[in-house]
Design an enzyme around this catalytic site. Sequence first.
Site, PDB file in Angstrom:
ATOM      1  CB  CYS A  83     -42.430  29.052  24.870  1.00 39.41           C
ATOM      2  SG  CYS A  83     -41.002  29.467  25.902  1.00 39.41           S
ATOM      3  CG  ASP A 131     -41.325  20.454  28.557  1.00 40.62           C
ATOM      4  OD1 ASP A 131     -41.958  19.902  27.641  1.00 40.62           O
ATOM      5  OD2 ASP A 131     -40.399  21.258  28.367  1.00 40.62           O
TER       6      ASP A 131
END
Length: 227
Positions: A12, A135
Amino acid sequence: MTHGDAFPIKICGLSTPETLDAALVAGASMIGLNFHPKSPRYVTPQRAVELAAQARGRTGIVALVVDYAPEQAAELARIVRPDWMQLHGKETPEQVAAIKAATGLPVMKALGVASAADLDPVARYHGIADRILLDAKPPKDAAYPGGHGRPFDWRLLSRLDPAFRFMLSGGLDPANVAEAIRIARPDGVDVSSGVESAPGVKDAGKIAEFVRAARSAAAQLKKAGQA
């Protein structure tokens, strides 16, 4: 690779053609383009169009947004043509459903974890988000969401239903991703700062090392499950 990879590995926050190419060469299942202006990994929609064109057909393209209205998400999806929307803000299940409907795209919802209590809301997104990304919770004074390079206690995830499918993020890097996979037993992993030499600056060597380590650990996990 967008939907069919048995163990997706997502890189990412890519922002240059060179580092995107490094992710493609390494065999990343997905690449993420970050549209949150406060992030050091932010890309404009115009730059994202160029990067998406480079990646299209070779890997899954994910557009990361934070607290977008459905019409904003739909406009971004029209311009960039990603394969997925990743929602990294405080989106409710209802907002996730609205963005999914507005864009016509599968949606990945990120949820921050710091304690066992943070896992309680996960069930509310079942059947709404197409994929859950667990996360690390950002520090309280953080300017933008995400793990900020700090892992959470992966052992917390042992209380989840073993059948629950999720991707893992937050503080992962080439050195710890194998251990994270062994402990958390995710169905995929996502990395950003863990493959950087400086905030927002991706390192091609670290990208290759991360993908290699994650693939090896996932293969070992699968083998152990079949034994």
